[in-house]
Design a protein around this motif. Structure first.
Motif: not given
Ligand SMILES: [Zn+2]
Length: 507
Positions: A387, A391, A429, A480, A482
Motif C-alpha cells: 500500500h 489512508d 486507481y 478517505h 490516500h
Molecule cells: Zn490508499
C-alpha cells in the motif's frame, strides 16, 4: 446287494471321468478364443477385455483404498459402466489394467459429503468439498480468531463486552459478506475433499494447502522488518506465525518463521465502535506589529494541543480496516493557540531577506486533513501488495485537503464522480487527484478527492493551502484521502521514476 457292491468301483470311475469331462469341457468353453467382455462407459464402447473378474479386482482395490483414505464406509464406483459378454469377438483385446485406466479418466469414484458454495455478486462462485458438515463452522471460527481475538468474539456473542467508560473498543457486528450454501452431495474423489478443520482453516486463510516459504532470522531483524521485506503487514505476520502475540516480540537469530502470503477465501467483516483520545491541534494566529522589522517574527504565546475524545465506527474486512467515520467528538481540553507576531516595518536601506514560510526541515511538514482523523491504512504490505501511502479517513466527504508543504502542482484530475468505487467507470486507481512537487525532492499525490479539485497544474501552493476536498472517487471503498509520497519523481508519466516512501516518516 453283492452285485451292486461289485459295480461300485465301475460307477465311481464313470462318475469321476464324467466330472473330468465336464471340467475339461467347461474349461475349453472358457478358453474359447472368441469369448470376451466388452466394456461400455455411458453407452460408449471403450474396449474389450478377457477377464471380467480381473477388472472388478482393480475396482474393488480402489474402493478399498479410498475407504481407508477418507475413513468412510461407502465409496461409490463410477456409474454408467456396462460389461457385456460376447462370444464371437474378432477385434483387439486390451489389458484389464488399461481399461481400468480409461474408466478412471472418464469417470470417478464418489463418496457422500457436502458441497459448500461461496458466492458474491460479480464474483465467481467458489466451491469447497467437505466430508463432514461440522468442520466448516469450526474452520470459519478459527479464521475469524486469526483476525480478532477469541476472547473479544466470545464476549460479543455472549453479550458480555465491557461497556466503554472512557476509551476502548467494542464489537458491534460480525458477519460474512458472501452467500454460503451447504448441500449434501456425491463428491468425486478426484476433488480436494476436506476431512478435518485444520486443513480447511488453512485453505480458507491461504487459498492453498501448500506450506508457504520460511525465513531464517538474522541479526538485527524485527517482526516489522521481516514482515515488510517479505511483503507482509505486521498483522499478517502475526496471523501466519500465531506463536507471536504482538509485533514487539523478539526474534532470535536462526529462528525459522513463516512468510506465507495470506489470501482469504471468505470476507469476514467485523464492525467496531472505537473511542480514543487524540490531540486537538492548536491553530497559529498571526498578529502584525509595525514596530518590528519586516521579515522578523516573534512568538508571543506557545501553542499547546488540546485533547479530544473521538468515537469511530470502523469496519474490518479480514482484519483490514476500511475507511472509517467519526460518530462523535467531545473536547476534553481546548488547545491554546499559538500567537506569532510578524514585523511589518520596512527599515530604510534594509534588505528584505526573503521568505517568511516555515523552515524546510524535518518536522516542518503539515498535515493534509482536518482534525480529528483516523489513519485506517498504513504504508505496509497487504495480501502481497504494498500500500504505497497512507489512508486518512474520518474527516468526512467534502472536508478540505491541504498541501503538506509549499510546492508546484504538476498535474490534477477532476473527471470522476464523488462517490466512485472500484466498479466506477472512472477506473483510474487514484480517481480525482493532485500531484505536487514539494521541496527536498518530495513528490506527493493526494488521491480519491471529491469532484471539484481546487488546485491546477502549474500553480504555486503554500503549505496548508486548500487543494481539494476529501472524497471517494476512483478505486475507493469509502471516503478517505490516500496520501502517497515519492522521492525524486512521481509514480508515472512525465515526472515518473520516483521511489515510494512512507509519508509518516515526514512527521
Ligand atoms: Zn490508499
Amino acid at each position: 446287494m453283492g452285485k451292486l457292491k461289485a459295480y461300485v468301483p465301475v460307477l465311481l470311475s464313470l462318475l469321476i471321468s464324467f466330472v473330468i469331462i465336464l471340467l475339461i469341457g467347461f474349461n475349453s468353453v472358457n478358453k474359447a478364443p472368441g469369448e470376451v467382455y466388452k466394456v461400455y462407459v455411458d453407452g460408449n464402447f471403450i474396449g474389450a477385455i478377457k477377464s471380467k473378474s480381473a477388472l472388478e479386482k482393480y475396482i474393488n482395490n480402489e474402493q478399498k483404498s479410498l475407504k481407508k483414505e477418507y475413513g468412510v464406509k461407502k465409496v461409490y464406483i463410477p456409474n454408467g459402466i456396462d460389461i457385456e459378454k460376447e462370444l464371437t469377438y474378432k477385434g483387439k483385446i486390451i489389458s484389464e489394467k488399461k481399461i481400468y485406466k480409461k474408466i478412471k479418466e472418464k469417470k470417478s469414484f464418489t463418496i457422500k459429503g457436502y458441497i459448500v458454495t461461496i458466492s458474491k455478486e460479480k464474483e465467481k462462485d467458489i466451491k469447497l468439498y467437505l466430508l463432514k458438515k461440522g468442520i466448516f463452522d469450526k474452520a470459519v471460527k478459527q479464521v475469524l480468531y486469526s483476525f480478532e481475538s477469541k476472547e473479544n468474539v466470545l464476549n460479543y456473542k455472549n453479550d458480555t463486552q465491557a461497556e466503554i467508560k472512557t476509551t476502548g473498543s467494542t464489537i458491534e457486528n460480525i458477519y460474512i459478506d458472501q452467500d454460503i450454501t451447504i448441500q449434501e452431495a456425491f463428491i468425486s474423489t478426484d476433488e480436494l475433499i476436506f476431512t478435518n478443520e485444520v486443513d480447511l482453516t488453512k485453505y480458507l486463510l491461504f487459498g492453498t494447502l501448500d506450506n508457504g516459504k520460511e525465513y531464517t532470522v538474522r541479526l538485527g531483524d524485527t517482526i516489522e522488518t521481516v514482515a515488510f521485506n517479505n511483503k507482509l503487514s505486521p498483522s499478517e505476520f502475526l496471523i501466519v506465525n500465531p506463536e507471536f502475540t504482538n509485533v514487539n516480540n523478539l526474534l532470535s537469530v536462526g529462528q525459522k518463521v513463516s512468510i506465507a502470503l495470506i489470501s482469504p477465501i471468505l470476507n469476514i467483516v467485523v464492525e467496531k465502535n472505537v473511542v480514543e483520545d487524540m490531540d486537538k491541534p492548536y491553530d497559529t494566529i498571526e498578529k502584525e506589529d509595525s514596530s518590528m522589522d519586516l521579515g522578523t517574527t516573534q512568538v508571543e504565546t506557545e501553542g499547546v494541543n488540546g485533547i479530544q475524545r473521538v468515537t469511530e465506527k470502523i469496519q474490518y474486512v479480514n482484519g483490514e480496516a476500511r475507511p472509517a467515520y467519526i460518530s462523535n467528538v467531545e473536547v476534553l481540553k481546548e488547545p491554546v493557540n499559538k500567537v506569532v507576531i510578524k514585523g511589518t516595518k520596512k527599515t530604510y536601506g534594509g534588505v528584505y531577506t526573503g521568505s517568511i514560510d516555515p523552515a524546510i526541515s524535518s518536522g516542518s511538514w503539515g498535515w493534509a486533513t482536518v482534525s480529528p482523523y483516523i489513519i485506517t491504512s498504513y504504508f505496509e504490505w497487504r495480501w502481497g501488495r504494498l500500500h504505497e501511502g497512507i489512508d486518512i479517513s474520518g474527516c468526512g466527504m467534502g472536508s478540505p485537503i491541504f498541501a503538506i508543504e509549499s510546492g508546484t502542482v504538476l498535474s490534477t484530475y477532476d473527471g470522476c464522480s464523488n462517490y466512485g468505487s472500484i466498479s466506477d467507470s472512472c477506473g483510474d486507481y487514484f480517481g480525482n487527484y493532485v500531484w505536487i512537487q514539494h521541496p527536498n525532492g518530495v513528490y506527493a499525490v493526494y488521491a480519491h478527492l471529491m469532484n471539484g479539485v481546487v488546485a491546477y497544474p502549474g500553480q504555486q501552493v503554500s503549505k496548508g493551502q486548500v487543494i481539494g476536498y476529501m472524497g471517494s472517487s476512483g478505486s475507493s471503498t469509502g471516503t478517505h484521502l490516500h496520501l502517497g509520497t515519492f522521492y525524486g519523481g512521481t509514480k508515472y508519466g512525465e515526472y515518473g521514476g520516483g521511489t515510494v516512501f512512507n509519508p509518516l516518516s515526514l512527521y
